[in-house]
Write a protein that holds these residues in place. Structure first.
Motif, short mmCIF file in Angstrom:
data_model
loop_
_atom_site.label_atom_id
_atom_site.label_comp_id
_atom_site.label_asym_id
_atom_site.label_seq_id
_atom_site.Cartn_x
_atom_site.Cartn_y
_atom_site.Cartn_z
N LEU A 1 0.84 -1.20 0.00
CA LEU A 1 0.00 0.00 0.00
C LEU A 1 0.87 1.24 0.00
N LEU A 2 0.56 2.18 -0.89
CA LEU A 2 1.27 3.45 -0.87
C LEU A 2 0.43 4.42 -0.05
N SER A 3 1.11 5.35 0.60
CA SER A 3 0.43 6.25 1.52
C SER A 3 0.59 7.69 1.04
N ARG A 4 -0.35 8.55 1.42
CA ARG A 4 -0.18 9.99 1.11
C ARG A 4 0.39 10.73 2.30
N GLU A 5 0.51 10.02 3.43
CA GLU A 5 0.96 10.68 4.66
C GLU A 5 2.29 10.17 5.21
N GLU A 6 2.57 8.89 5.01
CA GLU A 6 3.70 8.28 5.71
C GLU A 6 5.02 8.99 5.39
N THR A 7 5.72 9.47 6.45
CA THR A 7 7.07 10.02 6.25
C THR A 7 8.04 9.40 7.26
N TYR A 8 7.57 8.46 8.05
CA TYR A 8 8.39 7.83 9.11
C TYR A 8 9.02 8.90 10.00
N ALA A 9 8.30 10.02 10.16
CA ALA A 9 8.87 11.19 10.82
C ALA A 9 9.34 10.88 12.23
N ILE B 1 13.90 14.01 3.99
CA ILE B 1 13.01 15.14 4.32
C ILE B 1 11.66 15.03 3.63
N MET B 2 11.58 14.17 2.66
CA MET B 2 10.29 13.99 1.96
C MET B 2 10.29 12.63 1.29
N ARG B 3 9.13 12.19 0.84
CA ARG B 3 9.05 10.91 0.15
C ARG B 3 8.20 11.06 -1.10
N GLY B 4 8.40 10.14 -2.03
CA GLY B 4 7.58 10.11 -3.24
C GLY B 4 7.94 11.18 -4.24
N CYS B 5 7.23 11.20 -5.34
CA CYS B 5 7.49 12.19 -6.38
C CYS B 5 6.22 12.41 -7.20
N GLU C 1 4.13 12.69 -3.59
CA GLU C 1 5.09 13.47 -2.82
C GLU C 1 4.49 13.94 -1.49
N ARG C 2 5.24 13.83 -0.43
CA ARG C 2 4.83 14.37 0.88
C ARG C 2 6.07 14.80 1.64
N SER C 3 5.93 15.88 2.41
CA SER C 3 7.06 16.47 3.12
C SER C 3 6.98 16.14 4.60
N ARG C 4 8.13 15.89 5.16
CA ARG C 4 8.22 15.51 6.58
C ARG C 4 8.27 16.77 7.45
N SER C 5 7.77 16.65 8.67
CA SER C 5 7.73 17.80 9.56
C SER C 5 9.13 18.35 9.83
N PRO C 6 9.31 19.67 9.70
CA PRO C 6 10.63 20.25 9.95
C PRO C 6 11.11 20.03 11.38
#
Ligand code: 5AD
Ligand code: SF4
Length: 493
Positions: free
Chosen positions: A167-175, A193-197, A213-218
């Motif tokens: 399953l691909l996620s729109r949220e997962e960043t393993y932050a 710092i981000m995943r996907g494209c 694409e999704r960005s991880r919390s700074p």
């Protein structure tokens, strides 16, 4: 633990890329393996990572998830209870290499049926059921967004159930996961710092295997960088398929502005870069990969403002011809790219290191169009270049829309021409550094001699020098006396 590279397995052929080391989404076919971390009673996991730095970084997340659940890691596959291959699907050759490796592990498994073999990453995502059910080469399949589920998948295998999660996620960043550093020299580390494209370059399988694409919390990125610095690390590389489109907001997907309890915050890549640079002047900050269509002057100005943000940009061009760039869906022209290079030179000067990716023999490319790529290289004079023959990937837009009509022979000829120009350009660029004094972060012994140390300049060039009293992990000033096409040679000042 020292770096452990498998270099003695003949079937692993790294000749596909002439890259001296791997970049964020620039694949390498030499696998890196885990280190020993297991207690005597624990089940032992051996991970081999193929492909881009993002995969190596992901393996550190995998190790962390597994350690949390009572597994240990080992660098010896012969004593492993579980073998995970974290895989790459970017070109056919990468997949073939990994297949051969899977076959080798299956030979071991025939003698030890309790050995669990898992496939992770892009090839797992691409082939899904094929390796598990049709070919029965693996016991477990996990895509890039399913690593939290790995312990559960292992228990499913133990129970004789099918273990597959792609399953691909729109949220997962393993932050929130603190990566377990594998193959670490204790000096440089990667931070995802981000995943996907979301770019959909027509030749590329990544948007299909790694998802949106999704960005991880700074906040978590900064905490990770700070912790690395406190542990003695002196260099972090921020990783993403397209770092310039990093954008994080505290407004969650689907949340309305009026529902937000606090002021809305947005962080772009230039701002993130500045925050990481401010952690400490002795922490070098690198990043990769940049995209020509998104790289802003704001990022370049931030680089210029902080000495510890390394002056090096990996800016893939792919082709120097506008018709081919359009077919590739790159969303920029040759002229736009050259203007971005001019901006780099204007804001960061001629010393800024530049590298690129180029594909030879993309669908319908003519000789004249190939010559546009060569002339662009001549104009820019890249310090480094990751050069590939086009490899059609099933499911990509190019595979659906265009014929892969350039013969392997022509692709190879064009690639060789590109490589030979690059050799000259790399050497020219290195010669410009001779006579200068460079600040180097020492990262280890030279490959050839224990009497020499090596490190990198801000512009990402490898410098070798007699060790005298310099120490690994320190910054030193080195006067550059000579160079080859790949290395600078100097002495301490
Ligand atoms: N064939 C050849 N090279 C490819 N790349 C990506 N997809 C392909 C393909 N199908 C190259 C691009 C990219 C780099 C990571 O790999 O140059 O920037
Ligand atoms: Fe692939 Fe293009 Fe995304 Fe890079 S930017 S990962 S080449 S789709």
């Amino acid at each position: 633990m020292k770096n452990k590279l498998i270099t003695d397995i003949p079937l692993l052929d790294s000749s596909e890329s002439v890259a001296p080391h791997t970049e964020a989404h620039t694949p390498c076919t030499t696998p890196k393996i885990t280190e020993d971390n297991a207690l005597p009673h624990q089940r032992k996991l051996y991970i081999e990572s193929f492909g881009c730095q993002m995969n190596f970084s992901d393996s550190e997340i995998v190790a962390s998830v597994m350690l949390e659940h009572g597994f240990g890691t080992t660098s010896n596959h012969l004593e492993a209870d579980l073998i995970f291959l974290n895989t790459c699907a970017i070109r056919d050759k990468a997949e073939q290499t990994i297949r051969k490796r899977l076959m080798q592990f299956n030979v071991i498994k025939r003698k030890r049926p309790d050995l669990l073999i898992g496939i992770l990453g892009c090839m797992a995502e691409r082939l899904k059921h094929k390796l598990l059910e049709e070919e029965k080469l693996v016991d477990l399949v996990a895509g890039p967004d399913a690593y939290r589920d790995l312990p559960n998948l292992v228990f499913k295998v133990d129970d004789g159930q099918k273990a597959l999660n792609v399953l691909l996620s729109r949220e997962e960043t393993y932050a929130d996961i603190a990566p377990v550093r594998l193959n670490s020299n204790g000096i440089s580390a990667f931070i995802s710092i981000m995943r996907g494209c979301d770019n959909m370059c027509t030749f590329c399988v990544v948007p299909f295997t790694r998802g949106r694409e999704r960005s991880r919390s700074p906040y978590t990125i900064l905490a990770e960088a700070q912790e690395l610095f406190d542990k003695g690390y002196r260099e972090v590389t921020l990783l993403g398929q397209n770092v310039d489109s990093y954008k994080w907001t505290n407004l969650e997907r689907g949340q309305k502005l009026e529902e937000l309890q606090e002021p809305k915050i947005e962080v772009n890549f230039a701002q993130l870069l500045e925050m990481v640079a401010k952690i400490h002047p002795d922490l070098r900050v690198r990043f990769t990969t940049s995209h020509p269509k998104d790289m802003t002057d704001e990022v370049l100005q931030t680089m210029a403002a902080y000495e510890n943000i390394c002056k090096y940009i990996h800016l893939p061009i792919q082709s120097g011809n506008n018709r081919i760039l359009k077919l590739m869906n790159r969303n920029y022209t040759r002229e736009w790219y050259l203007e971005r290079i001019a901006a780099i030179r204007r804001i960061l000067g001629n010393e800024c290191g530049l590298s690129t990716d180029i594909i030879s023999g993309f669908c319908t490319e003519t000789e004249a169009e190939h010559q546009d790529t060569v002339s662009l290289m001549d104009a820019v004079q890249f310090d480094m270049n990751y050069m590939f023959a086009y490899s059609e990937r099933p499911g990509t837009l190019a595979a659906k829309k265009y014929a892969d009509d350039i013969s392997p022979e022509i692709k190879r000829q064009r690639l060789e021409e590109i490589i030979s120009h690059q050799r000259e350009h790399g050497h020219n660029r290195n010669k410009l550094d001779v006579g200068s004094t460079q600040k180097i972060l020492v990262d280890g012994y030279s490959r050839r001699s224990q009497e020499h140390l090596q490190g990198r300049t801000s512009s990402n060039k490898v410098v070798v020098f007699p060790k005298e009293n310099a120490k690994i992990g320190e910054y030193v000033m080195v006067y550059i006396e000579d160079c080859s096409s790949g290395t600078l040679l100097g002495r301490l000042v």
